[in-house]
Design a protein around this motif. Structure first.
Motif, PDB file in Angstrom:
ATOM      1  N   TYR A  34       0.650  -1.069  -0.100  1.00  0.00           N
ATOM      2  CA  TYR A  34       0.504   0.441  -0.178  1.00  0.00           C
ATOM      3  C   TYR A  34       0.886   1.370  -0.342  1.00  0.00           C
TER       4      TYR A  34
ATOM      5  N   GLU B 280      -6.003   7.471   2.988  1.00  0.00           N
ATOM      6  CA  GLU B 280      -6.447   6.745   2.625  1.00  0.00           C
ATOM      7  C   GLU B 280      -6.387   5.387   2.346  1.00  0.00           C
TER       8      GLU B 280
ATOM      9  N   GLU C  24      -7.267   2.767   5.320  1.00  0.00           N
ATOM     10  CA  GLU C  24      -8.912   2.583   5.037  1.00  0.00           C
ATOM     11  C   GLU C  24      -8.411   1.282   3.719  1.00  0.00           C
ATOM     12  N   SER C  25      -8.164   1.425   3.547  1.00  0.00           N
ATOM     13  CA  SER C  25      -7.430  -0.113   2.218  1.00  0.00           C
ATOM     14  C   SER C  25      -7.000  -1.453   3.067  1.00  0.00           C
TER      15      SER C  25
ATOM     16  N   ARG D 102      -7.262  -2.202   6.020  1.00  0.00           N
ATOM     17  CA  ARG D 102      -8.981  -2.046   6.839  1.00  0.00           C
ATOM     18  C   ARG D 102      -9.334  -3.066   6.371  1.00  0.00           C
ATOM     19  N   LYS D 103      -9.813  -2.400   4.908  1.00  0.00           N
ATOM     20  CA  LYS D 103     -11.448  -3.689   3.993  1.00  0.00           C
ATOM     21  C   LYS D 103     -10.382  -4.310   4.186  1.00  0.00           C
ATOM     22  N   ASP D 104      -9.303  -4.887   3.697  1.00  0.00           N
ATOM     23  CA  ASP D 104      -8.686  -5.802   2.910  1.00  0.00           C
ATOM     24  C   ASP D 104      -8.459  -7.068   3.943  1.00  0.00           C
ATOM     25  N   LYS D 105      -8.895  -6.393   5.026  1.00  0.00           N
ATOM     26  CA  LYS D 105      -8.132  -7.125   6.385  1.00  0.00           C
ATOM     27  C   LYS D 105      -7.040  -7.411   7.294  1.00  0.00           C
TER      28      LYS D 105
ATOM     29  N   HIS E 267      -9.351   5.624  16.064  1.00  0.00           N
ATOM     30  CA  HIS E 267      -9.562   4.455  15.323  1.00  0.00           C
ATOM     31  C   HIS E 267      -9.310   3.148  16.334  1.00  0.00           C
TER      32      HIS E 267
ATOM     33  N   ARG F 223     -11.068  -0.248  15.261  1.00  0.00           N
ATOM     34  CA  ARG F 223     -11.055  -0.321  13.477  1.00  0.00           C
ATOM     35  C   ARG F 223      -9.522  -1.169  13.493  1.00  0.00           C
ATOM     36  N   TYR F 224      -8.285  -1.421  14.042  1.00  0.00           N
ATOM     37  CA  TYR F 224      -6.868  -1.721  13.923  1.00  0.00           C
ATOM     38  C   TYR F 224      -6.622  -2.080  15.091  1.00  0.00           C
TER      39      TYR F 224
END
Length: 328
Positions: free
Chosen positions: A192, A204, A207-208, A210-213, A245, A248-249
């Protein structure tokens, strides 16, 4: 940690540690303890609920370094690292997903982006540090400087095609990192890009991630030498995002490669580039140089680098020493 031939080897070592070992270590490319201590001090400004002098004494970091050279954040740098039990949980999960986050400065894509990019740059308190009450004027001063400098900067970008090539090169580098880690170590790793002052911003990229786990992350600033105004600023953004956050992480372990100026592969790459240019001089040019200055070597090498404020160096920023060591 100086084994291996390149910074990518260092990344691989970190990843192998995260996904295959039974312990976590904070890896750097020079001295782990001193680097961690320096970065911790640079990242720290307000320790919530802890007396700062007691903390600094415990960590054996000069209090002066914290007070004079701290970034605009209240989160200890240790929050960027993982506890051993967190790694154990990741290792127990066969579906662990590893990512590498490459951090860089960023640059305007087109001429129209230049002024906003400059504003983002000068609004960073790690770039322009205003004392006390004047810090309230940070954004106004940044806007003034950006407007004044935009025409000249825009013309400079026009001379190289209209925008910065840094994202293009960073994306290519990220792709090569992913391919190299697979080829050399059999590691399937997502890469990334997180830019500090222009798109794609670090937020950003997170966020990617996070979405990719991704649950095991190697953070690599693309600055060989560490400075509060470069790698430090990017790490500050990460700290703030992780703090804001946390939910989230919270399940993701992560480690940082804060500098890699002494990696054998990097030094060799610089040496090879320099040697290529030295070899390009003709015998006639060398002979002319000897004739003009017989008491001097015919060829000279001038190393040029960005500078940082003297106050940063005096307060402990390692950039100058790392640069000098790299040149040596």
């Amino acid at each position: 940690t100086n084994s291996g031939v390149s910074v990518w080897g260092c990344i691989a070592q970190v990843i192998l540690l995260l996904v295959r070992s039974d312990a976590f270590a904070f890896l750097t490319v020079d001295d782990a303890c001193s680097s961690r201590r320096i970065i911790s001090s640079l990242r720290e400004q307000h320790l919530h609920g802890i007396n700062r002098r007691e903390y600094y004494a415990r960590e054996k970091v000069p209090f002066r370094l914290h007070t004079r050279l701290s970034a605009a954040t209240g989160i200890p740098f240790e929050d960027l690292t993982a506890a051993p039990q967190q790694v154990d949980e990741v290792l127990a999960n066969e579906k662990s997903k590893v990512g590498v986050l490459l951090l860089n400065l960023g640059g305007p894509t087109t001429g129209e982006d230049v002024e906003e990019f400059l504003y983002n740059l000068f609004a960073d308190p790690d770039i322009i540090r205003l004392p006390g009450p004047l810090s309230l004027l940070q954004n106004s001063i940044a806007m003034f400087i950006a407007k004044r400098r935009a025409p000249k900067s825009r013309a400079a970008y026009e001379s190289i095609g209209g925008g910065s090539p840094i994202l293009k090169y960073s994306n290519a580098q990220a792709k090569l990192v992913s391919e190299s880690l697979m080829e050399r170590y059999g590691l399937d790793v997502e890469t990334y890009i997180g830019m500090r002052y222009w798109k794609p911003f670090t937020e950003e990229a997170l966020e990617s991630i996070r979405k990719d786990k991704v649950n095991a992350l190697v953070i690599l600033p693309l600055y060989p030498q560490f400075s509060i105004s470069t790698s430090g600023s990017s790490l500050r953004v990460l700290q703030e995002e992780f703090s804001k956050h946390a939910s989230r992480y919270g399940d993701m372990v992560h480690t940082v490669v804060p500098s890699w100026y002494a990696r054998p592969g990097y030094v060799k790459a610089m040496k090879d580039l320099i040697q290529k240019e030295l070899d390009s001089f003709s015998e006639e040019e060398i002979a002319e140089a000897k004739k003009t200055a017989p008491d001097q070597p015919p060829l000279h090498i001038l190393f040029s680098a960005h500078g940082v404020p003297k106050s940063y160096i005096e307060a402990g920023d390692p950039y100058q020493k790392q640069m000098e060591k790299c040149v040596e």
